[in-house]
Design a protein around this motif. Sequence first.
Motif, PDB file in Angstrom:
ATOM      1  N   UNK A 184     -51.443  44.737  44.313  1.00 18.59           N
ATOM      2  CA  UNK A 184     -50.410  44.411  43.334  1.00 18.59           C
ATOM      3  C   UNK A 184     -49.087  44.100  44.030  1.00 18.59           C
ATOM      4  N   UNK A 185     -48.334  43.225  43.406  1.00 15.51           N
ATOM      5  CA  UNK A 185     -47.015  42.838  43.915  1.00 15.51           C
ATOM      6  C   UNK A 185     -45.981  43.311  42.904  1.00 15.51           C
ATOM      7  N   UNK A 186     -45.132  44.230  43.346  1.00 12.49           N
ATOM      8  CA  UNK A 186     -44.088  44.788  42.483  1.00 12.49           C
ATOM      9  C   UNK A 186     -42.741  44.254  42.955  1.00 12.49           C
ATOM     10  N   UNK A 187     -41.987  43.691  42.031  1.00 13.08           N
ATOM     11  CA  UNK A 187     -40.637  43.219  42.323  1.00 13.08           C
ATOM     12  C   UNK A 187     -39.658  44.013  41.475  1.00 13.08           C
ATOM     13  N   UNK A 188     -38.651  44.570  42.126  1.00 14.48           N
ATOM     14  CA  UNK A 188     -37.642  45.385  41.436  1.00 14.48           C
ATOM     15  C   UNK A 188     -36.268  44.790  41.708  1.00 14.48           C
ATOM     16  N   UNK A 189     -35.550  44.502  40.618  1.00 15.07           N
ATOM     17  CA  UNK A 189     -34.193  43.978  40.730  1.00 15.07           C
ATOM     18  C   UNK A 189     -33.278  44.970  40.041  1.00 15.07           C
ATOM     19  N   UNK A 190     -32.306  45.486  40.798  1.00 13.79           N
ATOM     20  CA  UNK A 190     -31.401  46.477  40.205  1.00 13.79           C
ATOM     21  C   UNK A 190     -30.031  45.849  39.952  1.00 13.79           C
TER      22      UNK A 190
ATOM     23  N   UNK B 114     -41.138  43.706  37.654  1.00 15.45           N
ATOM     24  CA  UNK B 114     -42.256  42.810  37.382  1.00 15.45           C
ATOM     25  C   UNK B 114     -43.426  43.225  38.263  1.00 15.45           C
ATOM     26  N   UNK B 115     -44.618  43.205  37.698  1.00 15.98           N
ATOM     27  CA  UNK B 115     -45.840  43.455  38.458  1.00 15.98           C
ATOM     28  C   UNK B 115     -46.663  42.178  38.373  1.00 15.98           C
ATOM     29  N   UNK B 116     -46.944  41.616  39.544  1.00 16.60           N
ATOM     30  CA  UNK B 116     -47.686  40.352  39.615  1.00 16.60           C
ATOM     31  C   UNK B 116     -47.046  39.272  38.739  1.00 16.60           C
ATOM     32  N   UNK B 117     -45.724  39.170  38.853  1.00 20.35           N
ATOM     33  CA  UNK B 117     -44.909  38.155  38.168  1.00 20.35           C
ATOM     34  C   UNK B 117     -44.843  38.319  36.651  1.00 20.35           C
TER      35      UNK B 117
END
Length: 66
Positions: free
Chosen positions: A55-61, A35-38
């Motif tokens: 930018x806020x990057x969230x990575x879930x593996x 997700x980038x910026x939610x």
Amino acid sequence: MMIFINGVKTQIKNDINLEKILKANFSDSYSYAVAVNNEFVPKSKYKNTIIVKGDIIEVVSAHPGG
């Protein structure tokens, strides 16, 4: 420029796409959701998603074995 990857301040080059950031910071051996910026970004758009300052990057593996 400064961005956040999973809550960690990270310095990156200007004009870089999401695909390059993921290759530099995460293993290709696992699949992940990003997700980038939610907002969820499908894998088909990684190359065309340009990351900008702040930018806020969230990575879930996904990891096998529970």
